[in-house]
Enzyme design. Structure first.
Site, PDB file in Angstrom:
ATOM      1  N   HIS A  92      43.373 -19.251  28.134  1.00 40.88           N
ATOM      2  CA  HIS A  92      44.428 -19.376  29.135  1.00 40.88           C
ATOM      3  C   HIS A  92      45.574 -20.261  28.651  1.00 40.88           C
ATOM      4  CE1 HIS A  92      42.234 -17.834  32.946  1.00 40.88           C
ATOM      5  NE2 HIS A  92      41.832 -17.182  31.865  1.00 40.88           N
ATOM      6  N   HIS A 110      34.040 -11.764  27.171  1.00 46.66           N
ATOM      7  CA  HIS A 110      33.092 -11.645  28.274  1.00 46.66           C
ATOM      8  C   HIS A 110      31.656 -11.504  27.792  1.00 46.66           C
ATOM      9  CE1 HIS A 110      36.421 -10.357  31.322  1.00 46.66           C
ATOM     10  NE2 HIS A 110      36.585 -11.571  30.820  1.00 46.66           N
TER      11      HIS A 110
END
Length: 759
Positions: free
Chosen positions: A97, A283
Site C-alpha cells: 500500500h 494473497h
C-alpha cells in the site's frame, strides 16, 4: 438587498490563532495553488543541510537490520498480536500500500517519499491497521536512525516478510529519502466521502460515512459505474489503493471487477501477467479482517484525539485486536499455509466452486462449496474454516485473459514464483527512477526495460576546449537559435520529480513516442536534430577516442543559444554545461510507458490542448511542481522562454518584446505596463492587449501569460524582474533555473540522495 450564499461550507470550530479562521482557500477554492511549489524544502526538514542520505545508507549495517526485521516477524506484541504468530501478511500489505498509490500519468504516489505516514494516506480506509504496522517498526527505525528512511524501511520490511515466509525475492534497492510533510500536489479525487467514486466515474457511488470497512451497498446503488476512470487517477474509490475487493461499488461480480482491476493496475504500470502474479502471490499470505460491523470502528488517525498518539480506528468489538480485528470488513484467509509460500491460492481458486456469502461485518465474499474445513484460525489452533475468496480473487478465474495466465501459473509454479518476484520488485521500485539512484547490496544486476535504461559512458568526455569548439559549430550551423532552445527544453522538461523519469539524458526526444508529440514542434525538432547529428558525426569521427553524445549536444546547443541570446540583450553570461549524458536506443525505450508522459499542457511553451486550455495556468503550476521548480523559478523561466520566442507553435502569444530572441526582461516590463488594457478574445483562453489611449492592438496572450500579472503572488515576483534594476537579475536567475532543468535527471552528478531544492 439580498445576501449572497457563503462561498464555503460551515467549518467546525477553529481557533482564532495559529492560522485558524476563514482562509483564502475557503473564500476562493479555485485559486492557483502555488503552495505546492513551496513543499519539501529545508524549512520543513529537521535534518542538517549537509545530510547525505546515500552516504548514510551506505554506512548502514544492512545484514544486522535484516536480522532484526526477521526477528520482528514472529515477535508478537500483546498490544497488537500477530495473525498466525507472524506479522508477514501485515508488513506485505504495508509495503504494497506504500508503493501501490503510484500512477503512470503523472508519476505521483508510490513509496518514494514515505507518504504513508502522512494524511490523507495514513487515514485512508484501505490503510486501516497500517498505523499499527509502522508502530511495530518504530523500535527498529529508532535503532538505525537516519541511516534508513521510513520510505526505504517500509519496502525493505515487505521484502523481509516475504523472505521469512520462504519466498525468494528479486532484490531490493534503497535510495528513497524521506519527506517531512504531507504531499499537497497529488490529486486523489474530488469525492468528499470515503469510498465514494461519483466524481471519478459517471454513475458512480456516493460513498459512506462508515469508517474502516467495505460494507456492500444493498439499497441505493445497484448499477455498476461506467468504465471511464478520471485521469490521472488509478484507484476505483476515494481512499482505496486499487479496487473494491467486494466488486465494483460493492456489487459481487467477478467479471465486472476484472475490468476495474485491469484499468487500475494498468494505470499503475502493470500488465495482465504482472497483475495476476501480484494478486495471487500477495494473497498467498495472511488474511483480511472483518470480525464485526463497521459501527464498532472509531475515527481514523487524523481525526482521533491527542491521546491516541497518531493511531486510529479504535475498535470496541471484543478486545479490539487479534481475533476481534476489523480492517477491511472482509474475513478471508486464502490458504492453509498463510505464513508460507505455496501454490495453494491458485489450487483452491480452480479446485472449488464458490458460493456468495457475507463476512461478520456484512461484506460480500465467497466460500468454497462442499469443501472441508482446512484453513487455520489465526488465533485458535483447534479451529478450522472453509477456504474463502474475495470477488476480485475470482476475477482471476472468470476473466478469460486472467484465467489463461492463472492456469499457466498453476501448472508451472516456477513461472509463478518468478513472475511474482519480478512484479513485486517493479511494484516497489517503479517510482525510483534510473538505476543510478539504487543503493545497497541487493540491487539486482539485471537491467529492466521499465527502468528506462541508458548506456553507461564508455568513452572519454569532451573537455572545455572541445565544448567551446562545439558551441561555435552549433551556432554557425544556420539553424534558428529558438529551435535549439525549444529542443533542449522539450527534452529536459520531460523530467518528473515524482517518479524521476524523463529528462534529456538518453536523447529520447529523437525516438518514438516523444519525437511525434504535438507539443514538440516537428519542423524545429527535425532541423535541430539534423544539425546536431551532423556535428556529432564530424566530432566522433576525429579518431582521438573522444565522443560526444547527441543527448549532450541537445543540451549544449540550448545552452549556447541562451548564451547568445543574453549577449544580444547586452548581458554576457556563461551558461553552465557538464557532459556525461548518453544516448538510449529505441529497443531500450518502452513506447507504451513513455506515451503516458505526453503533456496535456506545457505553459512554458504556451502549449495546451483540449480540456487543458481553460485551466492552462493550473497545468503550468502542476508542470512546475513536477520539475521541482519554485514560484520564482517558474516565473523567470516563462518570462525568458517567451522573449526567446519558443512557443511550441511559433505563435506570438506572450512574446511581449520588439526584439524576440534576445534574453531580456521585456515580458515582465510590458505585462505590467498600465498603458495596456486586456480583454478576453471570446473563449476565455486567448486575450488581446491594446493601447489604452489609441485602442491599437499591441499583444496577444494566453492564460499562462496573463496569470503572472493577475495572480497577486506571481505579480509580486514579476515586479522584481520588471523593475529598472531587475534586468541583470532576470538573466542570472533565468540561467540558474535553465541549468537546473537541464540537469534534473543527472543523478550521476548529484551523488547525494535528497529531495531537489526549490530555490
Amino acid at each position: 438587498m439580498t445576501q449572497d450564499k457563503c462561498p464555503f461550507k460551515e467549518q467546525p470550530s477553529q481557533p482564532n490563532f495559529a492560522g485558524g479562521g476563514t482562509s483564502n482557500k475557503d473564500w476562493w477554492p479555485d485559486r492557483l495553488k502555488l503552495n505546492i511549489l513551496r513543499q519539501h524544502t529545508a524549512v520543513s526538514n529537521p535534518l542538517d543541510a549537509d545530510f547525505d542520505y546515500a552516504a548514510a545508507f551506505k554506512s548502514l549495517d544492512y545484514e544486522a537490520l535484516k536480522k532484526d526485521l526477521r526477528a520482528l516477524m514472529t515477535d508478537s506484541q500483546d498490544w497488537w498480536p500477530a495473525d498466525f504468530g507472524h506479522y508477514g501478511g501485515l508488513f506485505i500489505r504495508m509495503a504494497w500500500h506504500s508503493a501501490g498509490t503510484y500512477r503512470v500519468f503523472d508519476g505521483r504516489g508510490g513509496a518514494g517519499q514515505g507518504q504513508q505516514r502522512f494524511a490523507p494516506l495514513n487515514s485512508w480506509p484501505d490503510n486501516v491497521s497500517l498505523d499499527k504496522a509502522r508502530r511495530l517498526l518504530w523500535p527498529i527505525k529508532q535503532k538505525y536512525g537516519n541511516k534508513i528512511s521510513w520510505a526505504d524501511l517500509m519496502i525493505l520490511t515487505g521484502n523481509v516478510a516475504l523472505e521469512s515466509m520462504g519466498f525468494k525475492t528479486f532484490g531490493f534497492a534503497g535510495g528513497r529519502p524521506d519527506t517531512w510533510e504531507a504531499d499537497e500536489a497529488t490529486y486523489w479525487g474530488r469525492e468528499t466521502t470515503w469510498l465514494g467514486n461519483d466524481a471519478r466515474y459517471a454513475k458512480g457511488f456516493s460513498g459512506s460515512d462508515k469508517r474502516g470497512t467495505l460494507i456492500a451497498d444493498e439499497d441505493s446503488h445497484k448499477t455498476t459505474h461506467s468504465r471511464e476512470l478520471e485521469t490521472p487517477l488509478a484507484a476505483a474509490h476515494m481512499g482505496l489503493i486499487y479496487v473494491n475487493p467486494e466488486g465494483p461499488d460493492g456489487n459481487p461480480d467477478p467479471i465486472a471487477a476484472a475490468h476495474d482491476i485491469r484499468d487500475t493496475f494498468g494505470r499503475m504500470a502493470m500488465n495482465d501477467e504482472e497483475t495476476v502474479a501480484l494478486i495471487a502471490g500477495g494473497h498467498t499470505f495472511g488474511k483480511t479482517h472483518g470480525a464485526a460491523p463497521a459501527d464498532n470502528v472509531g475515527k481514523e488517525p487524523e481525526a482521533a484525539g491527542l491521546e491516541a498518539q497518531g493511531l486510529g480506528w479504535a475498535n470496541k468489538h471484543g478486545s479490539g485486536k487479534g481475533p476481534d480485528t476489523i480492517t477491511s470488513g472482509l474475513e478471508v484467509t486464502w490458504t492453509k499455509t498463510p505464513t508460507q509460500w505455496s501454490n495453494n491460492f491458485l489450487e483452491y481458486l480452480f479446485k472449488f466452486e464458490w458460493e456468495l456469502t457475507k463476512s461478520p461485518a456484512g461484506a460480500h465474499q465467497w466460500v468454497a462449496k462442499n469443501a472441508d474445513e482446512i484453513i487455520p484460525h489465526a488465533y485458535d489452533a483447534s479451529k478450522k474454516r472453509k477456504p474463502t475468496m474475495l470477488t476480485t480473487d475470482l476475477s482471476l478465474r472468470f476473466d478469460p485473459a486472467y484465467e489463461k495466465i492463472a492456469r499457466r501459473f498453476l501448472e508451472h509454479p516456477d513461472q509463478f514464483a518468478d513472475a511474482f518476484a519480478r512484479a513485486w520488485f517493479k511494484l516497489t521500485h517503479r517510482d525510483m527512477g534510473p538505476r543510478a539512484r539504487y543503493l545497497g547490496p541487493e540491487v539486482p544486476s539485471e537491467v529492466l526495460i521499465w527502468q528506462d535504461p541508458i548506456p553507461a559512458v564508455n568513452h572519454p568526455l569532451v573537455d572545455a576546449s572541445d565544448i567551446a569548439t562545439l558551441k561555435d559549430e552549433i551556432l554557425a550551423s544556420g539553424v534558428p537559435f529558438r529551435s535549439f532552445i525549444s529542443t533542449a527544453w522539450a527534452a529536459a522538461s520531460t523530467f518528473r520529480g515524482s517518479d524521476k523519469r524523463g529528462g534529456a539524458n538518453g536523447a529520447r526526444i529523437r525516438l518514438a513516442p516523444q519525437r511525434d508529440w504535438e507539443a514538440n514542434n516537428q519542423p524545429w525538432l527535425r532541423e535541430a536534430l539534423s544539425a546536431l547529428e551532423a556535428v556529432q558525426s564530424r566530432f566522433n569521427s576525429r579518431g582521438d577516442g573522444k565522443k560526444v553524445s547527441l543527448a549532450d549536444l541537445i543540451v549544449l546547443a540550448g545552452c549556447a543559444a541562451v548564451e547568445k541570446a543574453a549577449q544580444d540583450a547586452g548581458h554576457p553570461i556563461k551558461v553552465p554545461f557538464v557532459p556525461g549524458r548518453m544516448d538510449a536506443s529505441q529497443e531500450e525505450t518502452d513506447v507504451q510507458s513513455f506515451s503516458h508522459m505526453e503533456p496535456f499542457a506545457d505553459g512554458f511553451r504556451n502549449f495546451a490542448k483540449g480540456p487543458a486550455r481553460p485551466r492552462a495556468e493550473h497545468y503550468l503550476v502542476d508542470k512546475a511542481q513536477l520539475l521541482n521548480l519554485s514560484a520564482p523559478e517558474m516565473t523567470v523561466l516563462v518570462g525568458g522562454l517567451r522573449v526567446l520566442n519558443t512557443n511550441y507553435d511559433g505563435s506570438a502569444h506572450g512574446v511581449f518584446t520588439s526584439r524576440p530572441g534576445a534574453l531580456s526582461n521585456d515580458f515582465f516590463v510590458h505585462l505590467l505596463d498600465m498603458n495596456t488594457a486586456w480583454k478576453d478574445a471570446g473563449n476565455g483562453e486567448l486575450f488581446e492587449g491594446s493601447d489604452r489611449k489609441t485602442g491599437g492592438k499591441k499583444w496577444t496572450a494566453t492564460r499562462a501569460d496573463l496569470v503572472f500579472g493577475s495572480n497577486a503572488e506571481l505579480r509580486a515576483i514579476a515586479e522584481v524582474y520588471a523593475s529598472n534594476d531587475g534586468d541583470m537579475k532576470f538573466v542570472k536567475d533565468f540561467v540558474a533555473a535553465w541549468n537546473k532543468v537541464m540537469n534534473l535527471d543527472r543523478f550521476d552528478l548529484k551523488g547525494k540522495q535528497t529531495i531537489p531544492a526549490r530555490l
